[in-house]
Motif scaffolding. Structure first.
Motif, PDB file in Angstrom:
ATOM      1  N   GLY A 168     -13.361  -2.849   3.957  1.00 48.39           N
ATOM      2  CA  GLY A 168     -14.183  -2.005   3.093  1.00 48.39           C
ATOM      3  C   GLY A 168     -13.901  -2.171   1.615  1.00 48.39           C
ATOM      4  N   TRP A 169     -13.154  -3.221   1.239  1.00 52.22           N
ATOM      5  CA  TRP A 169     -12.902  -3.511  -0.170  1.00 52.22           C
ATOM      6  C   TRP A 169     -13.948  -4.495  -0.684  1.00 52.22           C
ATOM      7  N   ALA A 195       0.821  -1.215   0.000  1.00 48.77           N
ATOM      8  CA  ALA A 195       0.000   0.000   0.000  1.00 48.77           C
ATOM      9  C   ALA A 195       0.853   1.263   0.000  1.00 48.77           C
ATOM     10  N   ARG A 196       2.171   1.110  -0.124  1.00 47.18           N
ATOM     11  CA  ARG A 196       3.064   2.263   0.023  1.00 47.18           C
ATOM     12  C   ARG A 196       2.810   3.356  -1.007  1.00 47.18           C
ATOM     13  N   ARG A 242      -2.910  -9.176   3.316  1.00 47.77           N
ATOM     14  CA  ARG A 242      -3.562  -8.734   4.561  1.00 47.77           C
ATOM     15  C   ARG A 242      -2.937  -7.432   5.057  1.00 47.77           C
ATOM     16  N   ALA A 243      -1.605  -7.354   5.018  1.00 44.25           N
ATOM     17  CA  ALA A 243      -0.928  -6.143   5.473  1.00 44.25           C
ATOM     18  C   ALA A 243      -1.249  -4.960   4.569  1.00 44.25           C
ATOM     19  N   ALA A 244      -1.296  -5.198   3.245  1.00 42.09           N
ATOM     20  CA  ALA A 244      -1.564  -4.114   2.296  1.00 42.09           C
ATOM     21  C   ALA A 244      -2.972  -3.559   2.469  1.00 42.09           C
ATOM     22  N   LEU A 245      -3.968  -4.425   2.599  1.00 42.14           N
ATOM     23  CA  LEU A 245      -5.346  -3.941   2.737  1.00 42.14           C
ATOM     24  C   LEU A 245      -5.574  -3.298   4.096  1.00 42.14           C
ATOM     25  N   THR A 246      -4.927  -3.797   5.120  1.00 41.72           N
ATOM     26  CA  THR A 246      -5.061  -3.185   6.444  1.00 41.72           C
ATOM     27  C   THR A 246      -4.484  -1.773   6.435  1.00 41.72           C
ATOM     28  N   GLU A 247      -3.296  -1.615   5.832  1.00 43.17           N
ATOM     29  CA  GLU A 247      -2.694  -0.282   5.730  1.00 43.17           C
ATOM     30  C   GLU A 247      -3.540   0.629   4.850  1.00 43.17           C
ATOM     31  N   ALA A 248      -4.067   0.071   3.760  1.00 40.68           N
ATOM     32  CA  ALA A 248      -4.913   0.870   2.873  1.00 40.68           C
ATOM     33  C   ALA A 248      -6.137   1.393   3.622  1.00 40.68           C
ATOM     34  N   ALA A 249      -6.776   0.515   4.395  1.00 38.55           N
ATOM     35  CA  ALA A 249      -7.954   0.930   5.155  1.00 38.55           C
ATOM     36  C   ALA A 249      -7.603   2.021   6.161  1.00 38.55           C
ATOM     37  N   ASP A 250      -6.438   1.896   6.800  1.00 37.41           N
ATOM     38  CA  ASP A 250      -6.005   2.910   7.763  1.00 37.41           C
ATOM     39  C   ASP A 250      -5.800   4.264   7.099  1.00 37.41           C
ATOM     40  N   ARG A 251      -5.453   4.280   5.822  1.00 35.90           N
ATOM     41  CA  ARG A 251      -5.205   5.525   5.098  1.00 35.90           C
ATOM     42  C   ARG A 251      -6.418   5.977   4.289  1.00 35.90           C
ATOM     43  N   GLY A 252      -7.550   5.311   4.487  1.00 35.04           N
ATOM     44  CA  GLY A 252      -8.772   5.724   3.805  1.00 35.04           C
ATOM     45  C   GLY A 252      -8.834   5.311   2.353  1.00 35.04           C
TER      46      GLY A 252
END
Length: 290
Positions: free
Chosen positions: A263-264, A166-167, A189-199
């Motif tokens: 939310g994806w 998600a960088r 899992r890490a990418a989508l979790t970070e993405a969700a945290d960044r909206g």
């Protein structure tokens, strides 16, 4: 008149500037009939979107008195948001995606790239900016950007299995991940979790070959990864079938649960089915996410 051979050479040189993938993606995008619609969100714009009930704090000038006069409540006329937004694509570039069980079927990587590029064409046509993660291609609009995306997507496979990140996603943007997602799920899992945290909201498309769903193997079979780094030989392949299918079903369920939690939206596409189905789903899903 020019020499025919020289003319043909110049024509072939001109056509060579257009990656074959781009031609296929344009054909796919052209086969999708989309109604004229905007971004389905309230905001700055000229087009009417919807009425909503007035709430304390709304200015009197924002109230639509003609609509309000037909009821006992006051309504505000909302316009549709029309600012361009960034959409980040991740198209799995790994060796795992180079698999096709039959010469009549496309490799998973080609179908994934075709879907991603066709989606980019539709988004750019709608005024959005599209970028490709992992290739130093930040989100931009226009024809030149589509050429850059096509060239990047035709690069040679890299690594056994792809790992999204998600960088490179701008905060509060949208994204699309396209992969077989058969490697370690922790990266997704890490990418989508970070993405969700960044909206960041988006869609996940899992591309599978029909053989990967059916597991039609029996007797002595050697299984080897496309990159050659993983190898397993068995004398009784059929005995593995139930366990394999259970693991695959578990993986698909985990991906769907991960998308719901962040939310994806998740979709599984098979390379023996029309690409238009997955493209329509992805485009409609991206229009719904906020």
């Amino acid at each position: 008149m020019s020499d025919p051979a020289a003319l043909r050479a110049r024509a072939e040189g001109l056509a060579g500037a257009f990656p074959p993938l781009l031609a296929g993606a344009r054909h796919l995008a052209a086969s999708v009939v989309l109604g004229a619609h905007g971004r389905r969100r309230p905001g700055q714009g000229d087009e009417f979107w919807q009425y909503r009930p007035a709430i304390p704090g709304d200015e009197a000038r924002s109230i639509d008195w003609r609509r309000s006069g037909r009821s006992d409540a006051h309504f505000v006329r909302q316009k549709e948001w029309q600012a361009a937004q960034s959409v980040s694509l991740w198209i799995d570039p790994s060796a795992s995606m180079a698999f096709a069980s039959d010469s009549a079927l496309p490799e998973k990587r080609y179908r994934a790239a075709e879907l991603g590029l066709a989606l980019a064409i539709l988004l750019v046509r709608g005024g959005e900016r599209v970028g490709l993660m992992g290739h130093d291609l930040p989100a931009r609009g226009g024809e030149v950007q589509l050429m850059r995306l096509a060239a990047a997507m035709e690069a040679d496979p890299d690594g056994e299995y792809g790992e999204p990140t998600a960088r490179e996603m701008p905060s509060r943007s949208r994204a699309a991940f396209v992969s077989d997602f058969l490697g370690d799920i922790s990266a997704a899992r890490a990418a989508l979790t970070e993405a969700a945290d960044r909206g960041v909201s988006g869609v996940m498309i899992q591309v599978l070959d029909p053989q990967e769903e059916a597991f039609p193997f029996d007797g002595r079979t050697v299984f080897e990864s496309m990159g050659g780094g993983i190898r397993h030989e068995t004398l009784k392949a059929r005995d593995l079938r139930d366990r394999y299918l259970d693991r695959l079903a578990e993986r698909k369920a985990d991906l769907a649960d991960l998308c719901r939690a962040t939310g994806w939206q998740y979709h599984c596409h098979h390379t023996n089915t029309p690409a238009t189905q997955a493209l329509l789903w992805a485009y409609s899903a991206l229009e719904r996410v906020v």
